[in-house]
Design a protein around this motif. Sequence first.
Motif, PDB file in Angstrom:
ATOM      1  N   GLU A 169     -10.773  -0.718  -4.863  1.00 18.85           N
ATOM      2  CA  GLU A 169     -11.138  -0.245  -3.529  1.00 18.85           C
ATOM      3  C   GLU A 169      -9.961  -0.357  -2.564  1.00 18.85           C
ATOM      4  OE1 GLU A 169     -13.875   1.347  -2.665  1.00 18.85           O
ATOM      5  OE2 GLU A 169     -14.386   1.224  -4.806  1.00 18.85           O
ATOM      6  N   PHE A 170      -9.176  -1.429  -2.707  1.00 13.99           N
ATOM      7  CA  PHE A 170      -8.017  -1.592  -1.831  1.00 13.99           C
ATOM      8  C   PHE A 170      -6.998  -0.480  -2.068  1.00 13.99           C
ATOM      9  CE2 PHE A 170      -3.860  -3.391  -0.682  1.00 13.99           C
ATOM     10  CZ  PHE A 170      -4.108  -3.763   0.638  1.00 13.99           C
ATOM     11  N   CYS A 171      -6.769  -0.125  -3.332  1.00 12.24           N
ATOM     12  CA  CYS A 171      -5.816   0.943  -3.640  1.00 12.24           C
ATOM     13  C   CYS A 171      -6.314   2.292  -3.136  1.00 12.24           C
ATOM     14  CB  CYS A 171      -5.558   1.004  -5.142  1.00 12.24           C
ATOM     15  SG  CYS A 171      -4.445  -0.299  -5.736  1.00 12.24           S
ATOM     16  N   LYS A 172      -7.614   2.509  -3.219  1.00 17.22           N
ATOM     17  CA  LYS A 172      -8.167   3.750  -2.676  1.00 17.22           C
ATOM     18  C   LYS A 172      -7.923   3.829  -1.171  1.00 17.22           C
ATOM     19  CE  LYS A 172     -11.903   4.432  -6.046  1.00 17.22           C
ATOM     20  NZ  LYS A 172     -13.383   4.452  -6.250  1.00 17.22           N
ATOM     21  N   ARG A 173      -8.106   2.701  -0.495  1.00 15.78           N
ATOM     22  CA  ARG A 173      -7.916   2.679   0.954  1.00 15.78           C
ATOM     23  C   ARG A 173      -6.436   2.819   1.325  1.00 15.78           C
ATOM     24  NH1 ARG A 173      -7.806  -1.123   5.082  1.00 15.78           N
ATOM     25  NH2 ARG A 173      -8.026  -2.905   3.676  1.00 15.78           N
ATOM     26  N   LEU A 174      -5.563   2.280   0.491  1.00 20.41           N
ATOM     27  CA  LEU A 174      -4.132   2.456   0.725  1.00 20.41           C
ATOM     28  C   LEU A 174      -3.765   3.941   0.775  1.00 20.41           C
ATOM     29  CD1 LEU A 174      -1.941  -0.054  -1.360  1.00 20.41           C
ATOM     30  CD2 LEU A 174      -2.087   0.168   1.120  1.00 20.41           C
ATOM     31  N   ILE A 175      -4.380   4.712  -0.121  1.00 24.02           N
ATOM     32  CA  ILE A 175      -4.074   6.138  -0.189  1.00 24.02           C
ATOM     33  C   ILE A 175      -4.702   6.888   0.978  1.00 24.02           C
ATOM     34  CG2 ILE A 175      -4.425   8.259  -1.503  1.00 24.02           C
ATOM     35  CD1 ILE A 175      -4.235   6.578  -4.045  1.00 24.02           C
ATOM     36  N   THR A 176      -5.992   6.663   1.187  1.00 25.97           N
ATOM     37  CA  THR A 176      -6.707   7.454   2.200  1.00 25.97           C
ATOM     38  C   THR A 176      -6.311   7.106   3.632  1.00 25.97           C
ATOM     39  OG1 THR A 176      -8.558   5.887   2.169  1.00 25.97           O
ATOM     40  CG2 THR A 176      -8.694   7.788   0.686  1.00 25.97           C
ATOM     41  N   GLU A 177      -5.998   5.825   3.896  1.00 25.14           N
ATOM     42  CA  GLU A 177      -5.691   5.410   5.261  1.00 25.14           C
ATOM     43  C   GLU A 177      -4.192   5.303   5.557  1.00 25.14           C
ATOM     44  OE1 GLU A 177      -7.800   1.906   6.394  1.00 25.14           O
ATOM     45  OE2 GLU A 177      -9.768   2.687   5.751  1.00 25.14           O
ATOM     46  N   ALA A 212       7.415   4.374   2.741  1.00 26.21           N
ATOM     47  CA  ALA A 212       6.316   3.594   2.168  1.00 26.21           C
ATOM     48  C   ALA A 212       6.295   2.182   2.740  1.00 26.21           C
ATOM     49  CB  ALA A 212       6.439   3.554   0.645  1.00 26.21           C
ATOM     50  N   ALA A 213       7.466   1.552   2.797  1.00 26.87           N
ATOM     51  CA  ALA A 213       7.554   0.191   3.324  1.00 26.87           C
ATOM     52  C   ALA A 213       7.144   0.126   4.793  1.00 26.87           C
ATOM     53  CB  ALA A 213       8.969  -0.351   3.142  1.00 26.87           C
ATOM     54  N   LYS A 214       7.533   1.143   5.558  1.00 22.26           N
ATOM     55  CA  LYS A 214       7.150   1.197   6.972  1.00 22.26           C
ATOM     56  C   LYS A 214       5.622   1.180   7.119  1.00 22.26           C
ATOM     57  CE  LYS A 214       7.552   4.220  11.028  1.00 22.26           C
ATOM     58  NZ  LYS A 214       8.136   5.496  11.536  1.00 22.26           N
ATOM     59  N   ARG A 215       4.969   1.981   6.287  1.00 24.50           N
ATOM     60  CA  ARG A 215       3.512   2.055   6.346  1.00 24.50           C
ATOM     61  C   ARG A 215       2.875   0.750   5.856  1.00 24.50           C
ATOM     62  NH1 ARG A 215       2.149   8.236   4.233  1.00 24.50           N
ATOM     63  NH2 ARG A 215       3.755   9.280   5.488  1.00 24.50           N
ATOM     64  N   LEU A 216       3.444   0.164   4.808  1.00 22.37           N
ATOM     65  CA  LEU A 216       2.898  -1.083   4.255  1.00 22.37           C
ATOM     66  C   LEU A 216       3.081  -2.242   5.237  1.00 22.37           C
ATOM     67  CD1 LEU A 216       4.139  -0.741   0.563  1.00 22.37           C
ATOM     68  CD2 LEU A 216       1.782  -0.487   1.378  1.00 22.37           C
ATOM     69  N   CYS A 217       4.161  -2.263   5.966  1.00 25.15           N
ATOM     70  CA  CYS A 217       4.415  -3.345   6.932  1.00 25.15           C
ATOM     71  C   CYS A 217       3.494  -3.242   8.144  1.00 25.15           C
ATOM     72  CB  CYS A 217       5.872  -3.323   7.389  1.00 25.15           C
ATOM     73  SG  CYS A 217       7.042  -3.930   6.136  1.00 25.15           S
ATOM     74  N   ASN A 218       2.874  -2.099   8.344  1.00 27.75           N
ATOM     75  CA  ASN A 218       1.955  -1.931   9.463  1.00 27.75           C
ATOM     76  C   ASN A 218       0.517  -2.312   9.105  1.00 27.75           C
ATOM     77  OD1 ASN A 218       3.838  -1.020  11.342  1.00 27.75           O
ATOM     78  ND2 ASN A 218       3.695   1.105  10.625  1.00 27.75           N
ATOM     79  N   ILE A 219       0.289  -2.701   7.875  1.00 26.20           N
ATOM     80  CA  ILE A 219      -1.067  -3.063   7.441  1.00 26.20           C
ATOM     81  C   ILE A 219      -1.356  -4.506   7.837  1.00 26.20           C
ATOM     82  CG2 ILE A 219      -2.595  -3.365   5.441  1.00 26.20           C
ATOM     83  CD1 ILE A 219      -1.021  -1.161   4.042  1.00 26.20           C
TER      84      ILE A 219
END
Length: 219
Positions: A169-177, A212-219
Amino acid sequence: MIIINNPHNPTGRILTELDFEALGNILMKFPQIILLSDEVYEYITFEEKHISAHTRSQLLNRCVMVSSFGKTFHVTGWKVGYLVAPECLMKEIKKVHQFLVFSINSICQVAISEYLDLISVQEISSMYKEKRDYFRLLLTNSRFELKPCEGTYFQVASYSSISHENDVEFCKRLITEHGVAAIPISTFYADKKDLHLIRFCFAKDNATLEEAAKRLCNI
């Protein structure tokens, strides 16, 4: 048969001398066992060098080593691989192989053959090490906990401090959000064991890693 994967996908870990000593001791007790050693990431290791099962005298005559030009040269879609085995095992393998696959197309074979004269596997390892180090640096300020990566082009990360969702579910949300794709580690377990770990691939150009890192650091 015992099957090993070294360097390991998805964890990125590599087997040590002590691991091979233990494996050798097991095989000495059970002489009927054959070892299948998946070493498709053999040239993608970093601080510690990869140890092939075929460097161990007690394993040599009982081992089928599988590797991949596709993985080494980052052309995985070509599906060009090879294996090394003693004659007694290769004879039996060929009986199956010639009716199951027969041959890779000749264009890919010629391209790989010519490329072998142009590239150094040491350069490939260095390139992937730079990618790994850069990706890990970019995620320094993220909430992900990065696990050790000794080989392959995969980075395993824990998201336990971010969410209590299961990894699928977390991976699905990573993609969609967030528009970032990752692989849930539970898919590698027969019982779908969920350790809140996911796997990123850093075999990308730097611009992709940065975004990708920019988006991941904003989570």
